[in-house]
Design a protein around this motif. Sequence first.
Motif, mmCIF file in Angstrom:
data_model
loop_
_atom_site.group_PDB
_atom_site.id
_atom_site.type_symbol
_atom_site.label_atom_id
_atom_site.label_comp_id
_atom_site.label_asym_id
_atom_site.label_seq_id
_atom_site.Cartn_x
_atom_site.Cartn_y
_atom_site.Cartn_z
ATOM 1 N N VAL A 81 1.018 -1.803 0.134
ATOM 2 C CA VAL A 81 0.254 -0.240 -0.183
ATOM 3 C C VAL A 81 1.327 0.964 -0.212
ATOM 4 N N ARG A 84 2.294 2.008 -3.395
ATOM 5 C CA ARG A 84 1.691 2.440 -4.321
ATOM 6 C C ARG A 84 1.359 4.208 -4.347
ATOM 7 N N SER A 85 1.068 4.316 -2.975
ATOM 8 C CA SER A 85 0.620 5.605 -3.010
ATOM 9 C C SER A 85 2.460 6.340 -3.181
ATOM 10 N N MET A 89 0.323 5.227 -10.484
ATOM 11 C CA MET A 89 0.181 4.804 -11.815
ATOM 12 C C MET A 89 -0.530 5.149 -12.835
ATOM 13 N N PHE A 97 -13.695 6.649 -10.852
ATOM 14 C CA PHE A 97 -14.418 6.268 -10.136
ATOM 15 C C PHE A 97 -15.759 7.602 -10.845
ATOM 16 N N ALA A 108 -9.990 11.535 -4.305
ATOM 17 C CA ALA A 108 -9.850 10.248 -3.693
ATOM 18 C C ALA A 108 -8.945 9.626 -3.286
ATOM 19 N N GLY A 109 -8.158 9.547 -3.493
ATOM 20 C CA GLY A 109 -6.432 9.176 -2.719
ATOM 21 C C GLY A 109 -6.155 10.112 -1.349
ATOM 22 N N LEU A 112 -8.367 8.416 1.606
ATOM 23 C CA LEU A 112 -8.103 7.806 1.944
ATOM 24 C C LEU A 112 -7.093 7.615 2.888
ATOM 25 N N LYS A 113 -6.327 8.302 3.019
ATOM 26 C CA LYS A 113 -4.994 8.728 3.510
ATOM 27 C C LYS A 113 -5.533 9.804 5.533
ATOM 28 N N ARG A 161 -5.760 12.616 -10.582
ATOM 29 C CA ARG A 161 -6.339 12.187 -9.697
ATOM 30 C C ARG A 161 -4.718 12.110 -9.177
ATOM 31 N N ALA A 162 -3.988 10.803 -10.049
ATOM 32 C CA ALA A 162 -2.648 10.586 -9.749
ATOM 33 C C ALA A 162 -1.524 10.956 -9.045
ATOM 34 N N ILE A 165 -1.826 12.537 -5.467
ATOM 35 C CA ILE A 165 -1.108 12.754 -4.024
ATOM 36 C C ILE A 165 0.383 12.643 -3.809
#
Lengths: 258, 328
Positions: A81, A84-85, A89, A97, A108-109, A112-113, A161-162, A165
């Motif tokens: 995890v 990937r953050s 990608m 989404f 969105a990312g 999550l955090k 989005r990528a 974060i």
Amino acid sequence: MAKRIDVLHLNVYYGAFLAVEGVNLAIEPKAVTAFIGPSGCGKSTVLRTLNRMHEVTPGARIEGKVLLDSQDIYAPEVDPVNVRSTIGMVFQKPNPFPTMSIYGNVVAGIRLKRRTRKSELDDVVEASLRGANLWEEVKDRLDRPGSVLSGGQQQRLCIARAIAIEPQVLLMDEPCSALDPISTLAIEELIYELKQQYTIVIVTHNMQQAARVSDTTAFFNIAGTGKPGRLIEMDETKTIFSQPAEKATEDYISGRFG
Amino acid sequence: MPSSLIERPVDGPSATPPAVTTTRRADRNFAGLARGSGIAVLIIMAAIGAFLLWKALPALQANTAPFLTTSQWFPDDPAPRFGIAALAFGTLLSSLIALAVAVPIGVGVALYTAHYASRRIAPVLGYIVDLLAAVPSIIFGLWGLQVLMPNSKGLWRWLDQHLGFVPLLRNDLDSYTRSVALAGTVLAIMVLPTVSAISREVFMQVPKGHLEAALALGATRWEAMRTAVFPFSRPGVVSAAMLGLGRALGETIAVALILSATFAINWQLTEPGGNTFAANIALKWNEAGSVGLGALIASGLVLYIITFAVNMAARVVVERRREFSGAN
Ligand SMILES: Nc1ncnc2c1ncn2[C@@H]1O[C@H](COP(=O)(O)OP(=O)(O)OP(=O)(O)O)[C@@H](O)[C@H]1O
Ligand SMILES: [Mg+2]
């Protein structure tokens, strides 16, 4: 703070099938590395091992090492995890989404955090969308679903989005293959800007694109169906495109240029 | 989902279908067929409603008590007195218990099967759940009566002792048989495979790209479920719950076996007593006089309307965010 990636003796298996064999390569920070090669030679497969996304595929596994600034991302104590953050990608098929708004997609990312103040999120959304050259087109309809955008806009939304974060490396698997030439150019310019900050790896079937955007090019090839893909050579992009060391590389490149 | 082929314009939620002058004949025929079937279903449903109403009307006119609020059932008295209050109470409460238990568990099982279980276990698990969905309700009823009822006393007593401050769980009789709670639990076990099987199909339809997008953002598996899977599946899961609720509302034989068919509204759900529309109809039909039959049909009409209302409510939930459904 961009990081470098070193791949050592990488073999990738899908179940019992050896898809990629013996890859060694070095990906420099704050530069663009392009993966080129014929279909099925394992470009996506190698790319996905760089942030452990291949683990999502049942039965996929690797041998060898992938080092992020000399830290082995496959070490037992490393959480995929976190990998990937750190290593973002962008996929070939735009995949915003569908249940979220444009705004929701970008944050969105982050959501999550941690919990983040609205004003801070607003800033991130604007910065990320500007970074992805999409802000002007969507700033008046941030609450609309991401699915109302065109394919090219959706892909830039995915890039926004990528980068929202703030990863250190950005992996892109044929990010322009669904886009028109104008959007493609926009994304290429974007890649050029992003490399001031990020390490970028891009898979592309478009030779001109590889020549335009990348600093280093890696050529993969496959000896025949059922055989594993291999890294044939890797060098500065202008060397690969002017005087490659291997005949296979030259054939592939010149074949593509016609 | 297939029905959307008919209803939804292809190029966006708000756009009207493009004006095509030369529609192909097959398309036209299909559209006609689809429209025809839709209308036929509506007509049949209206006809059933009208038939029930027609059969129930004489009994309703003879009734000397308010039909909706009475909890007595003496339709064949010289002055008939009957009403559905207790039936509606028992039906709704037992069904709600069933949903409250079955939806979380069913969705959990579905999620596990679709996204957590290994490739070897998942199909087996799916197969078992599908098999359970096919078990006839009489079997569940017998099982509830013979196995669950004698063995669940401890659970109900424990609930009374530890959570007895909640009126629904209190039991002042220290008797735990033939209760609405028991019927609800059996219903839960009956609807669980339905809810689970449909939810599983819905979860498996989430495009891989969405799941990967979430994981690539650094989501844990559970976060990916919350980000990509649940929102996308919500309409389908609501439909699954509604189908389960439909089965619970209308379930007859299992409930008739378990409940002792008393006409009282008792909020202490673990105490004996309670009744439902379907069970009451099944139990009373053979001994009913002419007004009695009409009264039972009238109660059937109410059940029909409740079922209808529940489905409409579900549709509203599903439609509300259609734009964001991912079906565009
Ligand atoms: N999920 C999978 N399961 C099994 N085999 C796979 C899977 N994904 C890829 N492969 C196999 O691995 C090999 C490399 O595939 P990969 O997708 O990496 O190629 P690629 O270079 O990205 O091709 P393209 O240019 O068409 O995208 C192929 O032989 C492919 O069939
Ligand atoms: Mg590929």
